[in-house]
Design an enzyme around this catalytic site. Structure first.
Site: not given
Ligand code: KIV
Length: 275
Positions: A86, A47, A188
């Site tokens: 995603d 995304d 992340e």
């Protein structure tokens, strides 16, 4: 392994054998084809497309229809890589049933797995998808869909504690995602030592972005990796090309040659048939 189709079932074997997993985002046919032919293991229709393709300042405006549009192009190009799509903001958070409907649409378009953001709070949702054999990739740490809670795109897990975004909470989140049945997890924006601890603790592969070298694999947004962004890139990015400058230089040359009438040259022109 290099030329065989990559399947979900290959990933635990790669973790077990210490073979690093390579993943890049892709949003269209030509780049997906280049990455696939080069031997990338996983193509992610992220995304992040909201920011790098649509020019938005977060991923929040991206819709399921947007992801499906880009997914179709990537699926047409893919021969070998595993394709993961995603679930965008608000296409899965409402309920596990909503997640199932959204994920099902991505699978019908050719995705082989879906990715969603969140840890303990998403465990029931992950379980619902996995129960109907939709493979799920988790995503914890700096989760861009939580931009407002985080106060921006900020590194997570630096502080001790169990509040959202703190170190012990991220360890719990990682375990919850694995126990819910995810086949892998993106880590992340977190300290390298925390990502290493999570990677050692989990049996599923971890794929890092801004999470140091100990993860079982690495992912980058293709525009960052190729130098296709004009803005400065975060510290964790290594640009392997300077496509922004190359494309800008090519465009300037084209404009100049058209204005000078040196393009098109004779070799670019068709001649009429003689009567
Ligand atoms: O949307 C995306 O591109 C992602 C990667 C950064 C992992 O989620």
């Amino acid at each position: 392994m290099a030329h065989d189709k990559v399947r979900i079932t290959d990933l635990p074997l790669m973790k077990a054998s210490g073979t690093p997993i390579t993943m890049l985002t892709a949003y269209d046919y030509p780049f997906a084809k280049i990455f696939d032919q080069a031997g990338i293991d996983i193509l992610l229709i992220g995304d992040s497309l909201g920011m790098v393709v649509q020019g938005a300042d977060s991923t929040l405006p991206v819709t399921l229809a947007d992801v499906m549009y880009h997914l179709r192009m990537v699926v047409r190009a893919r021969r070998r890589a595993l394709v993961v799509a995603d679930l965008p903001f608000l296409s899965y958070q409402v309920s596990p049933e909503q997640a199932l409907r959204s994920a099902g649409r991505l699978i019908k378009e050719g995705a082989e797995a879906v990715k969603l953001e969140g840890g303990t709070t998403m465990a029931a949702t992950i379980r619902r998808l996995v129960d109907v054999d939709i493979p799920v990739m988790g995503h914890i740490g700096l989760t861009p869909q939580s931009i407002h809670r985080m106060g921006g795109h900020r590194v997570q897990g630096r502080q001790p504690g169990r509040a959202a975004g703190c170190r012990e909470r991220l360890l719990e989140d990682a375990t919850a995602v694995e126990e819910a049945g995810a086949f892998s997890i993106v880590l992340e924006g977190m300290p390298a030592d925390l990502a290493a601890e999570i990677t050692n603790k989990l049996t599923i592969p971890t794929i890092g972005i801004g999470a140091g070298p100990s993860c079982d694999g690495q992912v980058l947004v293709m525009h960052d990796m190729l130098g296709l962004t004009q803005d400065s890139v975060p510290r964790f990015v290594k640009p392997y090309a300077s496509l922004w400058q190359e494309v800008a230089a090519a465009t300037s040359s084209y404009i100049r040659e058209v204005r000078e009438r040196t393009f098109p040259a004779p070799q670019h022109c068709y001649s009429s048939k003689k009567a």
